[in-house]
Design a protein around this motif. Structure first.
Motif, mmCIF file in Angstrom:
data_model
loop_
_atom_site.group_PDB
_atom_site.id
_atom_site.type_symbol
_atom_site.label_atom_id
_atom_site.label_comp_id
_atom_site.label_asym_id
_atom_site.label_seq_id
_atom_site.Cartn_x
_atom_site.Cartn_y
_atom_site.Cartn_z
ATOM 1 N N GLN A 268 0.824 -1.203 0.000
ATOM 2 C CA GLN A 268 0.000 0.000 0.000
ATOM 3 C C GLN A 268 0.860 1.255 0.000
ATOM 4 O O GLN A 268 0.537 2.241 -0.678
ATOM 5 C CB GLN A 268 -0.935 0.001 1.208
ATOM 6 C CG GLN A 268 -1.956 1.136 1.188
ATOM 7 C CD GLN A 268 -2.840 1.099 -0.046
ATOM 8 O OE1 GLN A 268 -3.462 0.078 -0.350
ATOM 9 N NE2 GLN A 268 -2.896 2.214 -0.785
ATOM 10 N N LEU A 269 1.954 1.223 0.743
ATOM 11 C CA LEU A 269 2.870 2.362 0.712
ATOM 12 C C LEU A 269 3.400 2.594 -0.695
ATOM 13 O O LEU A 269 3.501 3.739 -1.156
ATOM 14 C CB LEU A 269 4.034 2.136 1.678
ATOM 15 C CG LEU A 269 3.751 2.372 3.155
ATOM 16 C CD1 LEU A 269 4.901 1.839 4.013
ATOM 17 C CD2 LEU A 269 3.528 3.856 3.454
ATOM 18 N N LYS B 225 1.977 1.918 -3.534
ATOM 19 C CA LYS B 225 0.920 2.540 -4.340
ATOM 20 C C LYS B 225 0.812 4.035 -4.034
ATOM 21 O O LYS B 225 0.701 4.866 -4.952
ATOM 22 C CB LYS B 225 -0.414 1.850 -4.068
ATOM 23 C CG LYS B 225 -0.492 0.424 -4.582
ATOM 24 C CD LYS B 225 -1.830 -0.213 -4.220
ATOM 25 C CE LYS B 225 -1.890 -1.659 -4.675
ATOM 26 N NZ LYS B 225 -3.172 -2.319 -4.280
ATOM 27 N N ASN B 226 0.845 4.377 -2.742
ATOM 28 C CA ASN B 226 0.710 5.780 -2.366
ATOM 29 C C ASN B 226 1.929 6.599 -2.805
ATOM 30 O O ASN B 226 1.801 7.759 -3.206
ATOM 31 C CB ASN B 226 0.512 5.899 -0.857
ATOM 32 C CG ASN B 226 -0.831 5.345 -0.405
ATOM 33 O OD1 ASN B 226 -1.610 4.833 -1.210
ATOM 34 N ND2 ASN B 226 -1.116 5.429 0.883
ATOM 35 N N ALA C 183 1.722 7.173 -6.521
ATOM 36 C CA ALA C 183 0.693 8.173 -6.805
ATOM 37 C C ALA C 183 1.197 9.582 -6.484
ATOM 38 O O ALA C 183 0.899 10.540 -7.203
ATOM 39 C CB ALA C 183 -0.574 7.873 -6.005
ATOM 40 N N ALA C 184 1.982 9.708 -5.415
ATOM 41 C CA ALA C 184 2.520 11.019 -5.028
ATOM 42 C C ALA C 184 3.630 11.468 -5.964
ATOM 43 O O ALA C 184 3.821 12.667 -6.180
ATOM 44 C CB ALA C 184 3.044 10.956 -3.597
ATOM 45 N N LEU D 37 2.890 7.652 5.813
ATOM 46 C CA LEU D 37 3.713 8.180 4.728
ATOM 47 C C LEU D 37 3.888 9.666 4.993
ATOM 48 O O LEU D 37 2.909 10.410 5.112
ATOM 49 C CB LEU D 37 3.039 7.958 3.375
ATOM 50 C CG LEU D 37 3.698 8.652 2.170
ATOM 51 C CD1 LEU D 37 5.102 8.108 1.937
ATOM 52 C CD2 LEU D 37 2.837 8.484 0.920
ATOM 53 N N GLN E 71 5.236 13.195 3.631
ATOM 54 C CA GLN E 71 5.610 13.911 2.413
ATOM 55 C C GLN E 71 6.125 15.302 2.773
ATOM 56 O O GLN E 71 5.590 15.959 3.673
ATOM 57 C CB GLN E 71 4.428 14.032 1.462
ATOM 58 C CG GLN E 71 3.974 12.698 0.887
ATOM 59 C CD GLN E 71 3.047 12.885 -0.288
ATOM 60 O OE1 GLN E 71 3.408 13.480 -1.308
ATOM 61 N NE2 GLN E 71 1.822 12.389 -0.149
ATOM 62 N N GLU F 101 0.573 11.260 6.566
ATOM 63 C CA GLU F 101 -0.698 10.665 6.182
ATOM 64 C C GLU F 101 -0.749 9.205 6.615
ATOM 65 O O GLU F 101 0.281 8.525 6.646
ATOM 66 C CB GLU F 101 -0.872 10.717 4.655
ATOM 67 C CG GLU F 101 -0.767 12.089 4.035
ATOM 68 C CD GLU F 101 -0.762 12.017 2.519
ATOM 69 O OE1 GLU F 101 -0.568 10.896 1.990
ATOM 70 O OE2 GLU F 101 -0.949 13.051 1.869
ATOM 71 N N LEU G 116 -2.462 5.312 5.696
ATOM 72 C CA LEU G 116 -2.528 4.620 4.418
ATOM 73 C C LEU G 116 -3.805 4.916 3.640
ATOM 74 O O LEU G 116 -3.897 4.602 2.453
ATOM 75 C CB LEU G 116 -2.361 3.117 4.624
ATOM 76 C CG LEU G 116 -0.996 2.667 5.146
ATOM 77 C CD1 LEU G 116 -0.887 1.153 5.136
ATOM 78 C CD2 LEU G 116 0.132 3.276 4.322
ATOM 79 N N LYS G 117 -4.786 5.535 4.306
ATOM 80 C CA LYS G 117 -5.988 5.982 3.607
ATOM 81 C C LYS G 117 -5.800 7.370 3.013
ATOM 82 O O LYS G 117 -6.745 7.957 2.487
ATOM 83 C CB LYS G 117 -7.182 5.987 4.572
ATOM 84 C CG LYS G 117 -7.534 4.623 5.139
ATOM 85 C CD LYS G 117 -8.677 4.725 6.140
ATOM 86 C CE LYS G 117 -9.006 3.371 6.753
ATOM 87 N NZ LYS G 117 -10.108 3.470 7.770
ATOM 88 N N ARG G 118 -4.582 7.903 3.137
ATOM 89 C CA ARG G 118 -4.204 9.232 2.638
ATOM 90 C C ARG G 118 -4.892 10.350 3.415
ATOM 91 O O ARG G 118 -5.085 11.458 2.900
ATOM 92 C CB ARG G 118 -4.472 9.356 1.136
ATOM 93 C CG ARG G 118 -3.752 8.309 0.307
ATOM 94 C CD ARG G 118 -3.930 8.526 -1.180
ATOM 95 N NE ARG G 118 -3.371 7.422 -1.929
ATOM 96 C CZ ARG G 118 -3.393 7.314 -3.258
ATOM 97 N NH1 ARG G 118 -3.971 8.271 -3.983
ATOM 98 N NH2 ARG G 118 -2.867 6.277 -3.864
#
Length: 434
Positions: free
Chosen positions: A165-166, A168-169, A172-173, A402, A404, A417, A419-421
């Motif tokens: 999942q990380l 994927k995030n 995406a970032a 995560l 940023q 964030e 994992l659901k952002r």
């Protein structure tokens, strides 16, 4: 606070220091893989970037050699063949190479090439057909960029669902660079396990060499205490590659007599200067649990010698923002164990704080980003600790985080964030030199 519950390349080419480890070429420990099936089994992982160079590592599933083809266009045209002391690189779990001589400011295209090796004896060596990976475009972070975007993760402890999942995030970032801030592992039992954990995150299930979270952006690695645990821990630098030693670096920061390099680093990306430090283990070297095999106290002292020089680099001194990344926090809450005594373990690194806090504060460091505690928090500056201490989350899906960082000439904004952002914390910094 409750005690945390933990879940249960070979050689650099060219003029760079060579990575040499005797376990890399022990045929007796090679996995049972058919010669014709030996290949790369991970995406490449780009590391230790400069304006004109980078290292790259990839996992193999049997005894193999390999190289990197690269250039400033998709036609490539250059080859880096990793070797040490006249020996071409060979490993049964991880290969690596250092690409140098890239024109400053240029994009670089590259691919890794793998060849199976059947080594019977010195006069009987067979190689398979070369297997070339896909051509990838890499943009090396630039010190003169107007902006910077970083992603920071920590304490993944080989939790596959969390890492997936990380990844994927992170993709995406799309940050300029990814920082893996320690405790990549829980314990390291074999060379193959070491390589898998380090080199397969972001791998696509349908194509093992596709994807990857650090194939088109560089990975910056800072070790955690668990990254030094286990019989095979001494092979970690073959996949998570140290930075090449520079003139004047103290010998005490070398990971081992066989491997030339350091895990402490400086990196300027746009307006942000980053200091990376290795906090080592979370107990004194004298504790019985280490069996006399720990030597972290002189290692941290050697990093102080390095740090005092590193902070004087012009690109670090002139940066609008200065941050530090290290696995164990340098600041704790009231009652937290500093890890310097005969009982318990460090909630923050008293050894690191004693050595490094003053030079970092004197240099105007604005924030320390850490992990280790498996619980997100942000401590504001205080009289005793005049910078923010940011602590990332843990290895489980419900407490991973995560971080940023986005910075330009007006501000640096850190956002943590889940994992659901969803945002769980933030810090905003002004430039240091106004």
């Amino acid at each position: 606070m409750k005690r945390r519950k933990f879940i249960g390349g070979m050689a650099l080419a060219g003029t760079a220091p060579a990575l040499i480890h005797p376990q890399s070429v022990q045929a007796a420990s090679a996995p049972e893989t058919r010669f014709e099936d030996i290949r790369a089994v991970s995406p490449p992982v780009v590391q230790t970037p400069t304006a004109t160079s980078f290292s790259v590592a990839w996992m193999v599933n049997g005894t193999a050699t390999g190289w990197v083809e690269w250039g400033t266009t998709e036609q490539l045209g250059n080859i880096t063949r990793p070797a040490h002391h006249g020996l071409a690189a060979m490993s049964h779990y991880a290969l690596s190479a250092r690409v140098e001589g890239i024109p400053a400011g240029a994009d670089v295209y590259y691919r890794v090439v793998t060849k199976a090796v059947r080594y019977k004896n010195a006069y009987s060596i067979q190689q398979g057909e070369p297997q070339a990976g896909e051509i990838r475009k890499l943009t090396l972070p630039r010190a003169d960029a107007d902006r910077c975007h970083l992603a920071v993760i920590n304490d993944t402890h080989d939790r596959s669902e969390t890492i997936s999942q990380l990844a994927k995030n992170i993709n995406a970032a799309n940050p300029d660079a990814l920082i893996w801030n320690g405790d990549v592992y829980n314990t390291i039992s074999s060379n193959e396990q070491m390589a898998r954990i380090a080199l397969t995150p972001g791998q696509k299930k349908e194509a093992s060499t596709a994807g990857g979270w650090a194939s088109t952006r560089p990975l910056l690695f800072t070790p955690g205490n668990h990254d030094a645990r286990g019989e095979a821990a001494r092979t970690v630098p073959e996949a998570l590659i140290p930075w090449p030693m520079a003139a004047g670096d103290p010998e005490g920061i070398n990971p081992s007599p066989f491997i030339r390099g350091r895990y402490c680093f400086t990196k300027r990306i746009g307006p942000v200067a980053i200091i990376g430090l290795d906090t080592g283990e979370d107990k004194p070297d004298s504790r019985d649990v280490w069996g006399g095999m720990a030597a972290y106290e002189p290692y941290r002292e050697a990093q102080l010698e390095w740090l005092l020089k590193a902070l004087q680099q012009p690109e670090i001194k002139s940066a609008p923002y200065l941050i530090t990344v290290c696995h164990i926090p340098l600041h704790g809450l009231p009652g937290h164990n500093d890890g310097m005594g005969p009982e318990g373990y460090a909630y923050f690194s008293g050894f690191g704080q004693k050595l490094w806090l003053k030079p970092l504060a004197d240099a105007g460091c604005q924030m320390v980003i850490s992990g280790h505690m498996h619980s997100h928090r942000i401590d504001p500056p205080s009289a005793d600790f005049p910078m923010h201490q940011v602590v990332g989350g843990g290895p489980k899906l419900d407490n991973a985080s995560l971080i940023q960082i986005k910075a330009d000439s007006s501000a640096l904004v850190l956002t943590a964030e889940n994992l659901k952002r969803e945002t769980i914390g933030s810090v905003r910094l002004k430039p240091r030199h106004r």
